[in-house]
Design a protein around this motif. Structure first.
Motif, short mmCIF file in Angstrom:
data_model
loop_
_atom_site.label_atom_id
_atom_site.label_comp_id
_atom_site.label_asym_id
_atom_site.label_seq_id
_atom_site.Cartn_x
_atom_site.Cartn_y
_atom_site.Cartn_z
N TRP A 11 60.39 51.13 7.16
CA TRP A 11 61.12 50.88 8.40
C TRP A 11 61.86 52.14 8.83
CZ3 TRP A 11 60.09 46.73 11.12
CH2 TRP A 11 59.62 45.58 10.49
N THR A 13 64.10 53.88 12.35
CA THR A 13 64.74 53.53 13.62
C THR A 13 63.94 54.10 14.79
OG1 THR A 13 66.17 55.48 13.67
CG2 THR A 13 67.05 53.49 12.60
N TYR A 60 64.31 48.82 14.45
CA TYR A 60 63.48 49.45 13.43
C TYR A 60 62.02 49.10 13.68
CZ TYR A 60 67.75 50.26 10.81
OH TYR A 60 69.00 50.69 10.42
#
Length: 75
Positions: A11, A13, A60
């Motif tokens: 993940w 951003t 994310y």
């Protein structure tokens, strides 16, 4: 974004995918809006997964996990 995600394993951003050189607040907002629109399209097509933990929290994304086709079972 899709090409960049090929190098990302976990993940990350959304802001990490913004283009560099966006100096003014207007340029940064426009880049964020365009990048977000592109991620929505990729998510709709099943290429990425999106996650947000709360209102106004960071968004994310990661490459979608391959889906294994499920064969129908006979009854």
């Amino acid at each position: 974004i899709g090409d960049m995600l090929g190098h990302v394993l976990d993940w990350t951003t959304l802001r990490n995918f913004l283009p560099e050189g966006m100096d003014t607040p207007l340029q940064r907002r426009a880049a964020l809006a365009a990048t977000f629109a592109a991620t929505l399209e990729l998510a709709r097509n099943g290429n990425i997964e999106l996650r947000q933990e709360g209102v106004f929290a960071p968004i994310y994304l990661r490459r979608a996990m391959p889906r294994v086709p499920v064969e129908p079972t006979e009854l």
